[in-house]
Design a protein around this motif. Structure first.
Motif, PDB file in Angstrom:
ATOM      1  N   GLU A 380       2.601  12.022  19.785  1.00 49.26           N
ATOM      2  CA  GLU A 380       2.726  11.199  18.577  1.00 49.26           C
ATOM      3  C   GLU A 380       3.539  11.934  17.529  1.00 49.26           C
ATOM      4  OE1 GLU A 380      -0.748   9.112  17.264  1.00 49.26           O
ATOM      5  OE2 GLU A 380      -0.180   9.217  15.149  1.00 49.26           O
ATOM      6  N   LEU A 381       4.304  11.158  16.768  1.00 53.31           N
ATOM      7  CA  LEU A 381       5.090  11.669  15.647  1.00 53.31           C
ATOM      8  C   LEU A 381       4.706  10.881  14.400  1.00 53.31           C
ATOM      9  CD1 LEU A 381       7.359  13.795  15.251  1.00 53.31           C
ATOM     10  CD2 LEU A 381       8.976  11.883  15.320  1.00 53.31           C
ATOM     11  N   ASP A 382       4.339  11.601  13.321  1.00 50.79           N
ATOM     12  CA  ASP A 382       3.908  10.974  12.081  1.00 50.79           C
ATOM     13  C   ASP A 382       4.774  11.471  10.928  1.00 50.79           C
ATOM     14  OD1 ASP A 382       1.769   9.758  13.423  1.00 50.79           O
ATOM     15  OD2 ASP A 382       0.467  11.491  13.091  1.00 50.79           O
ATOM     16  N   LEU A 383       5.054  10.564   9.981  1.00 52.34           N
ATOM     17  CA  LEU A 383       5.902  10.899   8.845  1.00 52.34           C
ATOM     18  C   LEU A 383       5.324  10.253   7.589  1.00 52.34           C
ATOM     19  CD1 LEU A 383       8.606  12.163   7.825  1.00 52.34           C
ATOM     20  CD2 LEU A 383       9.661   9.934   8.307  1.00 52.34           C
ATOM     21  N   LEU A 384       5.285  11.028   6.486  1.00 52.28           N
ATOM     22  CA  LEU A 384       4.716  10.518   5.239  1.00 52.28           C
ATOM     23  C   LEU A 384       5.526  11.019   4.054  1.00 52.28           C
ATOM     24  CD1 LEU A 384       1.054  10.299   4.077  1.00 52.28           C
ATOM     25  CD2 LEU A 384       2.600  11.721   2.763  1.00 52.28           C
ATOM     26  N   ALA A 385       5.702  10.148   3.063  1.00 55.71           N
ATOM     27  CA  ALA A 385       6.314  10.522   1.784  1.00 55.71           C
ATOM     28  C   ALA A 385       5.552   9.800   0.672  1.00 55.71           C
ATOM     29  CB  ALA A 385       7.784  10.139   1.740  1.00 55.71           C
ATOM     30  N   SER A 386       5.377  10.492  -0.463  1.00 55.43           N
ATOM     31  CA  SER A 386       4.656   9.878  -1.573  1.00 55.43           C
ATOM     32  C   SER A 386       5.256  10.347  -2.888  1.00 55.43           C
ATOM     33  CB  SER A 386       3.162  10.230  -1.522  1.00 55.43           C
ATOM     34  OG  SER A 386       2.967  11.619  -1.661  1.00 55.43           O
ATOM     35  N   LYS A 387       4.961   9.606  -3.944  1.00 53.68           N
ATOM     36  CA  LYS A 387       5.493   9.925  -5.270  1.00 53.68           C
ATOM     37  C   LYS A 387       4.520   9.446  -6.329  1.00 53.68           C
ATOM     38  CE  LYS A 387       8.263  10.747  -8.770  1.00 53.68           C
ATOM     39  NZ  LYS A 387       8.436  12.127  -9.296  1.00 53.68           N
ATOM     40  N   ARG A 388       4.124  10.368  -7.226  1.00 53.01           N
ATOM     41  CA  ARG A 388       3.269   9.998  -8.349  1.00 53.01           C
ATOM     42  C   ARG A 388       4.122   9.658  -9.558  1.00 53.01           C
ATOM     43  NH1 ARG A 388      -2.099  10.874  -8.317  1.00 53.01           N
ATOM     44  NH2 ARG A 388      -2.088  10.937 -10.597  1.00 53.01           N
ATOM     45  N   PHE A 389       3.699   8.626 -10.293  1.00 54.87           N
ATOM     46  CA  PHE A 389       4.364   8.225 -11.528  1.00 54.87           C
ATOM     47  C   PHE A 389       3.335   8.291 -12.649  1.00 54.87           C
ATOM     48  CE2 PHE A 389       6.858   6.298  -8.191  1.00 54.87           C
ATOM     49  CZ  PHE A 389       8.168   6.506  -8.611  1.00 54.87           C
ATOM     50  N   GLY A 390       3.530   9.252 -13.554  1.00 53.92           N
ATOM     51  CA  GLY A 390       2.576   9.405 -14.637  1.00 53.92           C
ATOM     52  C   GLY A 390       1.218   9.820 -14.111  1.00 53.92           C
ATOM     53  N   ARG A 391       0.191   9.426 -14.832  1.00 52.83           N
ATOM     54  CA  ARG A 391      -1.163   9.829 -14.483  1.00 52.83           C
ATOM     55  C   ARG A 391      -1.868   8.858 -13.549  1.00 52.83           C
ATOM     56  NH1 ARG A 391      -4.297  10.465 -19.950  1.00 52.83           N
ATOM     57  NH2 ARG A 391      -5.954  10.962 -18.440  1.00 52.83           N
ATOM     58  N   HIS A 392      -1.352   7.632 -13.413  1.00 53.85           N
ATOM     59  CA  HIS A 392      -2.161   6.593 -12.780  1.00 53.85           C
ATOM     60  C   HIS A 392      -1.530   5.931 -11.556  1.00 53.85           C
ATOM     61  CE1 HIS A 392      -4.719   6.930 -16.296  1.00 53.85           C
ATOM     62  NE2 HIS A 392      -3.711   6.612 -17.093  1.00 53.85           N
ATOM     63  N   TRP A 393      -0.247   6.110 -11.316  1.00 49.02           N
ATOM     64  CA  TRP A 393       0.425   5.347 -10.269  1.00 49.02           C
ATOM     65  C   TRP A 393       0.898   6.259  -9.136  1.00 49.02           C
ATOM     66  CZ3 TRP A 393       0.623   0.063 -10.401  1.00 49.02           C
ATOM     67  CH2 TRP A 393       0.333  -0.542 -11.620  1.00 49.02           C
ATOM     68  N   THR A 394       0.758   5.772  -7.906  1.00 50.00           N
ATOM     69  CA  THR A 394       1.238   6.501  -6.727  1.00 50.00           C
ATOM     70  C   THR A 394       1.870   5.515  -5.746  1.00 50.00           C
ATOM     71  OG1 THR A 394      -0.550   8.122  -6.932  1.00 50.00           O
ATOM     72  CG2 THR A 394       0.635   8.058  -4.841  1.00 50.00           C
ATOM     73  N   LEU A 395       3.061   5.859  -5.274  1.00 48.40           N
ATOM     74  CA  LEU A 395       3.720   5.119  -4.196  1.00 48.40           C
ATOM     75  C   LEU A 395       3.636   5.934  -2.918  1.00 48.40           C
ATOM     76  CD1 LEU A 395       6.992   3.781  -5.889  1.00 48.40           C
ATOM     77  CD2 LEU A 395       4.850   2.544  -5.491  1.00 48.40           C
ATOM     78  N   LEU A 396       3.469   5.248  -1.797  1.00 51.40           N
ATOM     79  CA  LEU A 396       3.349   5.935  -0.512  1.00 51.40           C
ATOM     80  C   LEU A 396       4.042   5.136   0.573  1.00 51.40           C
ATOM     81  CD1 LEU A 396       0.300   7.695   1.013  1.00 51.40           C
ATOM     82  CD2 LEU A 396       1.263   5.763   2.269  1.00 51.40           C
ATOM     83  N   ALA A 397       4.762   5.845   1.440  1.00 50.69           N
ATOM     84  CA  ALA A 397       5.357   5.248   2.650  1.00 50.69           C
ATOM     85  C   ALA A 397       4.966   6.130   3.827  1.00 50.69           C
ATOM     86  CB  ALA A 397       6.871   5.163   2.519  1.00 50.69           C
ATOM     87  N   LYS A 398       4.643   5.495   4.950  1.00 51.78           N
ATOM     88  CA  LYS A 398       4.062   6.240   6.061  1.00 51.78           C
ATOM     89  C   LYS A 398       4.458   5.582   7.385  1.00 51.78           C
ATOM     90  CE  LYS A 398      -0.616   8.018   7.062  1.00 51.78           C
ATOM     91  NZ  LYS A 398      -1.996   8.031   6.543  1.00 51.78           N
ATOM     92  N   TYR A 399       4.656   6.422   8.405  1.00 52.92           N
ATOM     93  CA  TYR A 399       5.070   5.899   9.717  1.00 52.92           C
ATOM     94  C   TYR A 399       4.377   6.702  10.814  1.00 52.92           C
ATOM     95  CZ  TYR A 399       7.999   5.131  13.849  1.00 52.92           C
ATOM     96  OH  TYR A 399       8.442   4.857  15.114  1.00 52.92           O
TER      97      TYR A 399
END
Length: 424
Positions: A380-399
């Motif tokens: 298996e191959l797994d990949l993840l990226a995330s980004k926090r914006f300020g104190r309350h928001w988080t974006l995430l992409a995952k495969y």
């Protein structure tokens, strides 16, 4: 000549001295009671904390041995309130709701009649996620009762399954004792396990909540950042049909820590071994080992690691971890949520780098094999990226990409996640 100020008798003293004191004491008690209800108790609520978490997620799953794909768009809303500490007492109440954009576009763990699609274990549900009352004495002893999160160590045996939209919580009473600065003893008795499937109508029996008569004992000693020793005993008596074969007794030891090597380079390590047997009314008869070795190096923006884990098997029954946060183990494709009958060996390596803009990206590779017999269970191959914006928001992409080999794992899975989360 008549004395106009006679010396008071016994009753006179009562009237003159004791009665005013009693009245004053009564007035003081009344004032104290009024202060308690008018000031002290309301301040525990006034100084408490509201919490709000909203997580919107799209999960796509393609599994080549099933005719249809899953497209799960879900929104999780969690709202709670925790009181401020009040004479050692504290309480929390938290509700949770999961909504699906299209309930017919994925297999919600069997709850929505879509057996031709891959499982995405996020059924629609509304429930009380946590409801507990705790009492702490001198910061050394804490007693907590009610519906609560329980997590030990790295979630391998006891976790809250925070990745799924509906968190796993426990109807339990727990005790934490800190006899000295470096030692912590935890005990919990569980009478129900509120699993991620939500116990909704239409759910197959195997996915329903666990009725429980279980005991958890966890002891840790951390005298230095390089030495943390842990011993645990988990006696899981899971009584209903969902837990018929999941009851087990696990006895384990672990050594973990962090050691500076040179400059900005840190080495994290964990060595763990356990032994598991059938327990209570389990129909199985087995005794099998568990081993894990983890090494992680951290240098500035880079993190590299490797791990080897084996879940043994005996008499056709493998080591099982029914209360674990399983998504974090043995690949994000979730192929091995249930350990294969022949056991499982997982050799993995990963690299993570923090890109400019504080965007961590992680790449993980797994090689799976049977512990007994040596069958090839794929990779298996797994990949993840995330980004926090300020104190309350988080974006995430995952495969996640799982490529199976020998039966019964001769299939391929592709999973994609896109997620935005607000946490307050």
């Amino acid at each position: 000549m008549q004395n106009r100020n006679p010396r008071p008798g016994r009753r006179g003293w009562v009237s003159a001295c004791i009665l005013p004191l009693a009245i004053a004491a009564s007035a003081g008690a009344s004032d104290s009671s009024q202060a308690f209800f008018d000031e002290a108790l309301p301040s525990a609520f006034r100084e408490g904390k509201f919490s709000l978490n909203v997580r919107a997620r799209y999960e796509f799953v393609n599994q080549d041995n099933l005719p249809l794909d899953s497209h799960a768009g879900t929104i999780r809303t969690r709202f709670g309130f925790t009181t401020a500490p009040f004479h050692g007492f504290q309480g929390m109440l938290e509700a949770e709701n999961i909504l699906a954009v299209d309930d017919d576009s994925y297999n919600a763990a069997g709850a929505n009649g879509q057996p031709q699609r891959p499982v995405v274990a996020d059924p629609e549900t509304t429930e009380i996620n946590q409801a507990w009352l705790a009492w702490t004495w001198t910061n050394r002893l804490t007693l907590k009762a009610g519906r609560q999160r329980i997590v030990f160590d790295n979630h391998r045996f006891i976790g809250d399954v925070g990745w799924r939209q509906n968190m796993q919580t426990y109807d339990a009473v727990g005790l934490t004792w800190k006899p000295c600065r470096d030692v912590v003893l935890d005990y919990a008795y569980l009478w129900e396990v509120r699993r991620v499937f939500g116990n909704v109508s239409g759910l197959p029996p195997v996915n329903r909540n666990f009725d429980s008569d279980s005991h958890l004992v966890h002891l840790s000693w951390a005298p230095h950042r390089a030495v943390r020793l842990t011993a645990y005993t988990y006696l899981l008596d899971l009584e209903n049909a969902a837990g018929a074969q999941a009851s087990c007794a696990t006895y384990g030891l672990a050594w973990s820590g962090t050691q500076p090597i040179s400059g900005d380079f840190l080495l994290d390590y964990r060595l763990e071994g356990a032994w598991q047997t059938d327990y209570a009314d389990s129909p199985l008869n087995y005794s099998a080992p568990y081993f894990s070795i983890e090494l992680t190096g951290r240098y500035r923006r880079w993190t590299l690691g490797a791990a080897w884990e084996t879940l043994g098997s005996d008499n056709g029954a493998p080591v099982r971890t029914p209360l674990a946060t399983l998504h974090g183990w043995n690949g994000w494709a979730d192929v091995f949520l249930n350990t294969p009958a022949a056991g499982l060996r997982d050799l993995q390596g990963f690299v993570q780098v923090a890109l400019p803009g504080e965007v961590p990206v992680r790449l993980v590779y797994h090689k799976f094999d049977a512990e007994d017999g040596g069958a090839d269970y794929g990779q298996e191959l797994d990949l993840l990226a995330s980004k926090r914006f300020g104190r309350h928001w988080t974006l995430l992409a995952k495969y996640a990409w799982y490529d199976g080999a020998d039966r019964p794992y001769d299939f391929t899975i592709h999973k994609v996640w896109a997620q935005v989360e607000f946490d307050f």
